[in-house]
Write a protein that holds these residues in place. Structure first.
Motif, PDB file in Angstrom:
ATOM      1  N   GLY A  39      19.205  -4.068  -8.729  1.00  0.00           N
ATOM      2  CA  GLY A  39      18.453  -3.746  -9.931  1.00  0.00           C
ATOM      3  C   GLY A  39      17.793  -4.937 -10.596  1.00  0.00           C
ATOM      4  N   TYR A  40      17.876  -6.124  -9.966  1.00  0.00           N
ATOM      5  CA  TYR A  40      17.266  -7.342 -10.524  1.00  0.00           C
ATOM      6  C   TYR A  40      16.249  -7.903  -9.531  1.00  0.00           C
ATOM      7  CZ  TYR A  40      21.011  -7.373 -13.996  1.00  0.00           C
ATOM      8  OH  TYR A  40      21.866  -7.041 -15.021  1.00  0.00           O
ATOM      9  N   TYR A  41      15.192  -8.478 -10.072  1.00  0.00           N
ATOM     10  CA  TYR A  41      14.209  -9.136  -9.224  1.00  0.00           C
ATOM     11  C   TYR A  41      14.797 -10.435  -8.674  1.00  0.00           C
ATOM     12  CZ  TYR A  41      10.615  -6.003 -11.077  1.00  0.00           C
ATOM     13  OH  TYR A  41       9.870  -4.900 -11.412  1.00  0.00           O
ATOM     14  N   THR A  42      14.566 -10.654  -7.397  1.00  0.00           N
ATOM     15  CA  THR A  42      15.041 -11.899  -6.781  1.00  0.00           C
ATOM     16  C   THR A  42      14.049 -13.040  -6.943  1.00  0.00           C
ATOM     17  OG1 THR A  42      14.057 -11.358  -4.635  1.00  0.00           O
ATOM     18  CG2 THR A  42      16.303 -10.564  -5.051  1.00  0.00           C
ATOM     19  N   GLY A  43      12.813 -12.724  -7.288  1.00  0.00           N
ATOM     20  CA  GLY A  43      11.778 -13.746  -7.387  1.00  0.00           C
ATOM     21  C   GLY A  43      11.052 -13.971  -6.080  1.00  0.00           C
ATOM     22  N   LEU A  44      11.424 -13.230  -5.043  1.00  0.00           N
ATOM     23  CA  LEU A  44      10.768 -13.335  -3.744  1.00  0.00           C
ATOM     24  C   LEU A  44       9.756 -12.206  -3.586  1.00  0.00           C
ATOM     25  CD1 LEU A  44      13.900 -14.091  -1.527  1.00  0.00           C
ATOM     26  CD2 LEU A  44      12.277 -15.739  -2.488  1.00  0.00           C
ATOM     27  N   MET A  45       8.668 -12.484  -2.880  1.00  0.00           N
ATOM     28  CA  MET A  45       7.633 -11.484  -2.662  1.00  0.00           C
ATOM     29  C   MET A  45       7.663 -11.002  -1.221  1.00  0.00           C
ATOM     30  SD  MET A  45       4.286 -12.783  -4.776  1.00  0.00           S
ATOM     31  CE  MET A  45       4.124 -14.309  -3.860  1.00  0.00           C
ATOM     32  N   GLU A  46       7.277  -9.742  -1.054  1.00  0.00           N
ATOM     33  CA  GLU A  46       7.120  -9.208   0.288  1.00  0.00           C
ATOM     34  C   GLU A  46       5.946  -9.899   0.974  1.00  0.00           C
ATOM     35  OE1 GLU A  46       9.131  -7.220   1.633  1.00  0.00           O
ATOM     36  OE2 GLU A  46      10.159  -6.099   0.045  1.00  0.00           O
ATOM     37  N   GLU A  47       5.914  -9.827   2.292  1.00  0.00           N
ATOM     38  CA  GLU A  47       4.800 -10.413   3.026  1.00  0.00           C
ATOM     39  C   GLU A  47       3.502  -9.683   2.704  1.00  0.00           C
ATOM     40  OE1 GLU A  47       4.954 -13.158   4.767  1.00  0.00           O
ATOM     41  OE2 GLU A  47       7.078 -13.299   4.221  1.00  0.00           O
ATOM     42  N   GLU A  48       2.388 -10.364   2.945  1.00  0.00           N
ATOM     43  CA  GLU A  48       1.097  -9.820   2.567  1.00  0.00           C
ATOM     44  C   GLU A  48       0.808  -8.498   3.253  1.00  0.00           C
ATOM     45  OE1 GLU A  48      -1.646 -12.872   3.513  1.00  0.00           O
ATOM     46  OE2 GLU A  48      -0.634 -14.363   2.292  1.00  0.00           O
ATOM     47  N   ASN A  49       1.212  -8.361   4.507  1.00  0.00           N
ATOM     48  CA  ASN A  49       0.896  -7.130   5.229  1.00  0.00           C
ATOM     49  C   ASN A  49       1.659  -5.927   4.689  1.00  0.00           C
ATOM     50  OD1 ASN A  49       3.422  -7.763   6.106  1.00  0.00           O
ATOM     51  ND2 ASN A  49       2.903  -7.960   8.277  1.00  0.00           N
ATOM     52  N   LYS A  50       2.668  -6.163   3.849  1.00  0.00           N
ATOM     53  CA  LYS A  50       3.423  -5.066   3.259  1.00  0.00           C
ATOM     54  C   LYS A  50       2.604  -4.304   2.228  1.00  0.00           C
ATOM     55  CE  LYS A  50       7.510  -5.842   5.237  1.00  0.00           C
ATOM     56  NZ  LYS A  50       8.212  -4.845   6.061  1.00  0.00           N
ATOM     57  N   ILE A  51       1.541  -4.920   1.707  1.00  0.00           N
ATOM     58  CA  ILE A  51       0.736  -4.285   0.668  1.00  0.00           C
ATOM     59  C   ILE A  51       0.117  -2.994   1.181  1.00  0.00           C
ATOM     60  CG2 ILE A  51      -1.309  -4.550  -0.799  1.00  0.00           C
ATOM     61  CD1 ILE A  51      -0.761  -7.488  -0.931  1.00  0.00           C
ATOM     62  N   TRP A  52      -0.390  -3.015   2.423  1.00  0.00           N
ATOM     63  CA  TRP A  52      -1.074  -1.850   2.964  1.00  0.00           C
ATOM     64  C   TRP A  52      -0.170  -1.010   3.855  1.00  0.00           C
ATOM     65  CZ3 TRP A  52      -3.183  -6.773   2.946  1.00  0.00           C
ATOM     66  CH2 TRP A  52      -4.232  -6.957   2.047  1.00  0.00           C
ATOM     67  N   GLU A  53       1.072  -1.414   3.990  1.00  0.00           N
ATOM     68  CA  GLU A  53       1.977  -0.700   4.883  1.00  0.00           C
ATOM     69  C   GLU A  53       2.185   0.726   4.389  1.00  0.00           C
ATOM     70  OE1 GLU A  53       6.429  -1.536   5.477  1.00  0.00           O
ATOM     71  OE2 GLU A  53       5.461  -2.746   7.027  1.00  0.00           O
ATOM     72  N   GLY A  54       1.984   1.665   5.266  1.00  0.00           N
ATOM     73  CA  GLY A  54       2.185   3.067   4.906  1.00  0.00           C
ATOM     74  C   GLY A  54       1.003   3.710   4.216  1.00  0.00           C
ATOM     75  N   MET A  55      -0.100   2.975   4.007  1.00  0.00           N
ATOM     76  CA  MET A  55      -1.270   3.529   3.346  1.00  0.00           C
ATOM     77  C   MET A  55      -2.377   3.738   4.372  1.00  0.00           C
ATOM     78  SD  MET A  55      -1.525   1.515  -0.303  1.00  0.00           S
ATOM     79  CE  MET A  55      -2.709   2.730  -0.894  1.00  0.00           C
ATOM     80  N   SER A  56      -2.970   4.904   4.363  1.00  0.00           N
ATOM     81  CA  SER A  56      -4.070   5.203   5.266  1.00  0.00           C
ATOM     82  C   SER A  56      -5.393   4.809   4.612  1.00  0.00           C
ATOM     83  CB  SER A  56      -4.084   6.689   5.600  1.00  0.00           C
ATOM     84  OG  SER A  56      -4.347   7.457   4.430  1.00  0.00           O
ATOM     85  N   LEU A  57      -6.438   4.741   5.447  1.00  0.00           N
ATOM     86  CA  LEU A  57      -7.764   4.434   4.900  1.00  0.00           C
ATOM     87  C   LEU A  57      -8.213   5.506   3.918  1.00  0.00           C
ATOM     88  CD1 LEU A  57      -9.687   3.104   8.043  1.00  0.00           C
ATOM     89  CD2 LEU A  57      -8.659   1.806   6.167  1.00  0.00           C
ATOM     90  N   LYS A  58      -7.784   6.742   4.129  1.00  0.00           N
ATOM     91  CA  LYS A  58      -8.158   7.812   3.207  1.00  0.00           C
ATOM     92  C   LYS A  58      -7.537   7.584   1.835  1.00  0.00           C
ATOM     93  CE  LYS A  58      -8.264  12.829   2.722  1.00  0.00           C
ATOM     94  NZ  LYS A  58      -7.938  14.148   3.333  1.00  0.00           N
ATOM     95  N   GLU A  59      -6.276   7.128   1.828  1.00  0.00           N
ATOM     96  CA  GLU A  59      -5.630   6.829   0.550  1.00  0.00           C
ATOM     97  C   GLU A  59      -6.329   5.678  -0.173  1.00  0.00           C
ATOM     98  OE1 GLU A  59      -1.004   7.544   0.588  1.00  0.00           O
ATOM     99  OE2 GLU A  59      -1.603   6.573   2.452  1.00  0.00           O
ATOM    100  N   LEU A  60      -6.793   4.700   0.599  1.00  0.00           N
ATOM    101  CA  LEU A  60      -7.445   3.546  -0.004  1.00  0.00           C
ATOM    102  C   LEU A  60      -8.860   3.848  -0.470  1.00  0.00           C
ATOM    103  CD1 LEU A  60      -6.372   0.630   2.369  1.00  0.00           C
ATOM    104  CD2 LEU A  60      -5.701   0.951  -0.013  1.00  0.00           C
ATOM    105  N   PHE A  61      -9.633   4.495   0.408  1.00  0.00           N
ATOM    106  CA  PHE A  61     -11.060   4.631   0.143  1.00  0.00           C
ATOM    107  C   PHE A  61     -11.512   6.058  -0.125  1.00  0.00           C
ATOM    108  CE2 PHE A  61     -10.727   1.061   3.313  1.00  0.00           C
ATOM    109  CZ  PHE A  61     -10.776   0.061   2.358  1.00  0.00           C
ATOM    110  N   GLY A  62     -10.628   7.022  -0.056  1.00  0.00           N
ATOM    111  CA  GLY A  62     -11.016   8.395  -0.321  1.00  0.00           C
ATOM    112  C   GLY A  62     -11.401   9.135   0.946  1.00  0.00           C
TER     113      GLY A  62
END
Length: 519
Positions: free
Chosen positions: A175-198
């Protein structure tokens, strides 16, 4: 501007995009320099780099400092300030990770409200009018930021009306932030182009990108654009701040103690001032409590607390009459609510002690108050009887908004005051602070007066207005609600504030997640 460096950056950016496109799809990317908003086709999907294409300043340090100060306290903020020279020597990505670690490590995830309650004010003040116009031309707006998503999502979705927000995700543990960030590729993980651009219709209309050409980890997203418009630091320096009238959603409520943009230099000045500020605040409290107004007013003015008292022309005779005579029944003063010390300044302007009604204030504030305070119970009949008895004893100050509002808006006035007296004196108050806000919705309320008094300088404007009859408006019989609205409008007109129907409950639900009822 170094055009040679700019040319190299553009060539690298173009090469990167072309390389990515060869492995992804065959769409040709066209690169353009910063456009005026009319050069971007309206209705397209627009991908906007928040730091490079929307905000006038590309520095994210002030926002992380706000997270540290408001979410963790002065010690965390001081440690983050000490890290700043090291961050400047590191690469952008390493410096960003170190800054995120210093700002977020150990903060509780469930109680984190800085992104919704504090940051939108400072982000809105940093939005460039030119970048905002480009953003508004997008049919579907996708914003990407190098800051953690929890910092910018509320601002972009609620105030900029952005449909999709992409930002770095933070890791958590227990329940606490560790101060570490996920890798950059995690941002789009699980998101389709339709979700991003319609849907297909939006994709056929085209996808355009807008943002900076430096410090951008999201080039992969821009590779889907047919056109990418680049803006450099030289252009951004000529941008104008977004005027308040152009905000898609008005900023009425915000929380936090910090009243200035905490750049490294201004934050250092704050920490240098703090020890002296605490001492001066104590002196100011002692002066208010133990000295008569004839001495305390010039003394606190010497220490940086100023007060300008004015009256509307038609109310001046009433004001002189109130100062020179005492009646068997006290006068009822109705004022808008900016800080906890509003009634104290009204008392000082009248040069006599008054009684103030209060809601959920701390016992510490009541203890150090130089004037008498009476707690209300929120039981309408009981509160009316209590205030009527107080008016028989002397003058009474009420704040019918029920809570403070920092921005140029007035909350809905409770009509209870119209039942207490045949006439009331509206009082318009405005306060100017430079370092700390003297109110809070989610913090420890016992420190409210201390924070206000720690400001190096502050100024109160107090305007005594013409008396208002509580039974009618302009000779026409009106209900208590109509009279309350009329008083609200008169005060708003004098101050140049906008009247709203929002209440204390609305404020606390947004800023603190509760209804603002404290014992």
């Amino acid at each position: 501007m170094d055009f040679k460096a700019l040319s190299k950056s553009l060539l690298f950016f173009y090469w990167y995009l072309r390389t990515r496109l060869r492995s992804a799809h065959a769409t040709q990317v066209k690169l353009f320099k910063y456009p005026s908003e009319d050069k971007l086709a309206s209705g397209q999907v627009l991908i906007c780099d928040v730091e490079g294409g929307l905000l006038r300043s590309s520095s994210t340090f002030p926002y992380f400092m706000l997270v540290a100060l408001e979410g963790g306290g002065f010690l965390r903020g001081f440690l983050l300030l000490l890290l700043y020279p090291l961050v400047c020597l590191l690469s952008h990505e390493v410096g960003l990770r170190l800054t995120v670690m210093g700002a977020f490590c150990g903060l509780r995830k469930d109680g984190f409200r800085v992104g919704r309650a504090v940051l939108p004010k400072f982000l809105l003040e940093d939005v460039g009018l030119e970048g905002f116009k480009v953003l508004r031309r997008g049919g579907k707006r996708v914003c990407v930021s190098s800051m953690p998503r929890v910092m910018v999502e509320a601002f972009l979705k609620e105030y900029m009306e952005v449909e999709v927000v992409l930002g770095r995700e933070l890791k958590e543990f227990g329940g606490y932030y560790t101060g570490l960030m996920e890798e950059e590729n995690k941002i789009w993980e699980g998101m389709s182009l339709k979700e991003l651009f319609g849907g297909e219709g939006e994709m056929k209309a085209g996808v355009s990108g807008f943002g900076g050409y430096l410090n951008s980890f999201h080039l992969r997203l821009f590779s889907h654009c047919k056109e990418v418009y680049l803006v450099g630091e030289a252009e951004k320096r000529r941008w104008h701040p977004l005027p308040r009238s152009a905000y898609p959603k008005p900023l009425i409520f915000h929380d936090g103690r910090i009243a200035f943009r905490p750049t490294p230099a201004s934050t250092l000045c704050m920490f240098l001032w703090l020890p002296l500020g605490v001492v001066i605040a104590i002196f100011r409290v002692v002066i208010f409590m133990f000295f008569p107004y004839s001495l305390s007013i010039p003394m606190v003015a010497f220490l940086g607390l100023y007060c300008r008292v004015t009256t509307t022309s038609s109310s001046s005779p009433h004001h002189r009459e109130l100062e020179n005579s005492r009646k068997s029944r006290g006068q009822l003063y109705v004022c808008n609510h900016r800080t906890l010390v509003d009634p104290v300044y009204i008392s000082g302007a009248l040069k006599r002690r008054v009684t103030a009604t209060v809601y959920s204030v701390s016992r510490i504030s009541e203890l150090i108050s130089p004037i008498r305070t009476i707690r209300l119970t929120r039981n309408r009949e009981a509160d009316r009887e209590r205030m009527e008895s107080l008016l028989k004893e002397g003058d009474l100050v009420v704040c019918p908004e029920g809570t403070t509002c920092r921005e140029p808006y007035l909350l809905r006035f409770s009509p209870l005051f119209t039942e207490l007296s045949h006439e009331v004196v509206p009082v318009a108050v405005k306060v100017h602070v430079r370092m700390f806000y003297g109110t809070t919705a989610s913090g420890f309320k016992g420190l409210d007066p201390l924070y206000f008094l720690m400001n190096p300088f502050s100024c109160y404007d107090v305007v005594f207005m013409e008396k208002v009859a509580t039974g009618s408006v302009d000779g026409k019989q009106c209900s208590s609600r109509e009279v309350a609205n009329y008083v609200q409008e008169k005060i708003g007109k004098v101050l140049g504030f906008e009247c709203t129907a929002l209440t204390r409950r609305d404020k606390y639900l947004m800023l603190a997640g509760n209804e603002g009822i404290f014992e």
